[in-house]
Design an enzyme around this catalytic site. Structure first.
Site, PDB file in Angstrom:
ATOM      1  N   HIS A  22       0.686  -1.229  -0.171  1.00 46.92           N
ATOM      2  CA  HIS A  22       0.109   0.191   0.002  1.00 46.92           C
ATOM      3  C   HIS A  22       1.028   1.300   0.124  1.00 46.92           C
ATOM      4  CE1 HIS A  22      -3.805   2.500   0.973  1.00 46.92           C
ATOM      5  NE2 HIS A  22      -2.713   3.081   1.795  1.00 46.92           N
ATOM      6  N   GLU A  23       1.774   1.219   1.061  1.00 45.12           N
ATOM      7  CA  GLU A  23       2.551   2.490   1.075  1.00 45.12           C
ATOM      8  C   GLU A  23       3.742   2.762  -0.359  1.00 45.12           C
ATOM      9  OE1 GLU A  23       1.879   4.675   3.080  1.00 45.12           O
ATOM     10  OE2 GLU A  23       0.572   3.401   4.375  1.00 45.12           O
ATOM     11  N   HIS A  26       2.025   4.709  -2.840  1.00 43.25           N
ATOM     12  CA  HIS A  26       2.126   5.920  -2.687  1.00 43.25           C
ATOM     13  C   HIS A  26       3.386   6.473  -2.891  1.00 43.25           C
ATOM     14  CE1 HIS A  26      -1.862   6.421  -0.959  1.00 43.25           C
ATOM     15  NE2 HIS A  26      -1.604   5.606   0.364  1.00 43.25           N
TER      16      HIS A  26
END
Length: 454
Positions: A22-23, A26
């Site tokens: 997920h990170e 980003h």
């Protein structure tokens, strides 16, 4: 103790994989949009390990493995030197900010498809969707022992697990469904399962039991485990005997014995019970006796009990595709599971299902991940894919502090032509904090009730 340690381990592994992906979404898009990333952290709290990369980003693994974050250069969080303003997140166009925020959930959705693809390639072992005993709604629909359920509505059910997953949404909605089945002789049939007749208010965890379908693999072999003293079988049948036939009727499973004994008892004459003992066959004459059950009803009995089941039989089906065919299968499965997740969220908000059984915290995740990991790699990939899908979709909810909340701010900015005021965003942050605190409190409460109280 072993289960606790296993659950903690698989919780850390699962959240580590999901949060990192997920990170990284980003991080990767932020770097391509020219934003300087100050820190990439998996976990919160005190750093257990950290390293400064050549790109100036500090990479951290922290002590609390319940999330993570990517810290970007931003004027709203501190002074930014004039020569670095071009790398500040807040200086980027609204479309770039949307792309950066959206990248996290998209990374989880992509990971879900990758994990499902890997699961299909590895092959998920399960049991064939063959019916054992039927009663209630299933019996009324005309289902019979030995039927193979090929599909529930439009969804194919190559395994018993797939059959259960296909039936559950319809059972929750009390929606009637069509089953495509093949009988024991291979002849195709269509059966109409009236799930609308399931009682309202029934515990969601018991709904599938209420359908009245028992799988073939749950049936016990017709092997005697115990003979009750003072009953007709005493001195005639022995523990370890395999019952082959009663009164000439073949016995395939232990559940077949009861109905045949009732028929013999109603006839009022002894019957020949054929058994296999130590490799030899015997025909023994037995007359059932009348007895009372715990509710006061009367029935005929021989006085025998089955061998206790220590473990299920070996799995006899596998869900597997080749590497190429697995890709469209993974996409279809991901789309189906996303649809079911949205439907479950709708049921929870409408009150059709209890939030106690739909919202789980870290304890539930840990125990589930551990249980699936014990079933094998393909099953663990399945639960990890579903967790990734859930994380991606839930992060898109328009709640401040979540990615969806930031997207909502940027969409408002597109409409009004300027960013929201700091006061409005601060108010939204407080609302989001309250909502997330309530959701986390509910999740921990459900963890305690479902895992420790019940």
């Amino acid at each position: 103790m072993t289960e606790i340690l296993g659950s903690v381990w698989w919780l850390i592994v699962s959240l580590g994989v999901l949060v990192t992906f997920h990170e990284f979404g980003h991080y990767w898009v932020a770097r391509r949009c020219g934003v300087r990333v100050l820190r990439f952290s998996v976990g919160f709290g005190r750093p257990l390990w950290k390293r400064l990369g050549r790109d100036g980003t500090e990479y951290v693994v922290a002590a609390i493995p319940l999330g993570g974050y990517v810290k970007m250069l931003d004027e709203r969080e501190g002074d930014v030197p004039a020569d670095q303003l071009d790398g500040a997140f807040n200086r980027k166009s609204v479309w770039k900010r949307i792309a950066i925020v959206l990248a996290g959930p998209v990374a989880n959705l992509l990971l879900c498809v990758i994990l499902l693809w890997a699961m299909f390639v590895v092959g998920r072992p399960d049991y064939a969707p063959v019916v054992g005993n039927v009663e209630g709604i299933a019996a009324e629909a005309g289902l019979a022992r030995g039927d193979t359920v090929d599909a529930v509505g439009d969804r194919a059910t190559p395994t018993w697990g797939e059959l259960q997953m296909a039936l559950l949404p319809a059972a929750l909605d009390r929606s009637d469904v069509e089953l495509r089945v093949r009988d024991a002789d291979g002849k195709p049939h269509t059966r109409h399962l009236r799930l609308s007749e399931l009682p309202q208010g029934m515990d969601e965890r018991l709904l599938l039991d209420g359908v009245g379908l028992t799988p073939r693999h749950a049936l016990l072999p017709p092997v005697i485990g115990e003979v009750s003293p003072g009953t007709p079988a005493t001195g005639i049948l022995r523990a370890g005997d395999r019952v082959l036939a009663i009164d000439g009727v073949p016995i395939a499973w232990f559940d077949d014995i009861g109905p045949q004994v009732q028929a013999v008892g109603a006839r009022g004459e002894p019957a020949m019970v054929e058994v296999e003992r130590n490799g030899e066959r015997f025909a023994l004459s037995l007359a059932p006796e009348r007895a009372a059950n715990s509710s006061g009803g009367r029935y005929w009995r021989l006085g025998i009990a089955p061998v206790p089941r220590s473990e299920l039989p070996p799995k006899d089906a596998v869900q597997r595709y080749g590497p190429i065919a697995a890709m469209p299968a993974a996409l279809r499965e991901g789309q189906y599971q996303a649809k079911q997740l949205f439907a479950m969220i709708g049921r929870a908000f409408s009150g059709r299902v209890s939030v106690q059984n739909t919202v789980g915290g870290p304890v539930t995740i840990a125990r589930t991940a551990n249980a699936y990991a014990q079933l094998g790699p393909a099953w663990y990939l399945t639960v990890l894919a579903l967790l990734s899908l859930s994380l991606g979709i839930l992060n898109l909810l328009p709640i401040p502090l979540l990615d969806g909340g930031h997207l909502l701010y940027y969409l408002i900015e597109l409409v009004k032509g300027s960013p929201l005021s700091e006061r409005a965003m601060a108010a939204g942050q407080y609302v989001g904090l309250a909502l997330l605190a309530g959701l986390m409190g509910l999740a921990f409460y459900n963890d305690i009730v479902n895992n420790f109280v019940r």
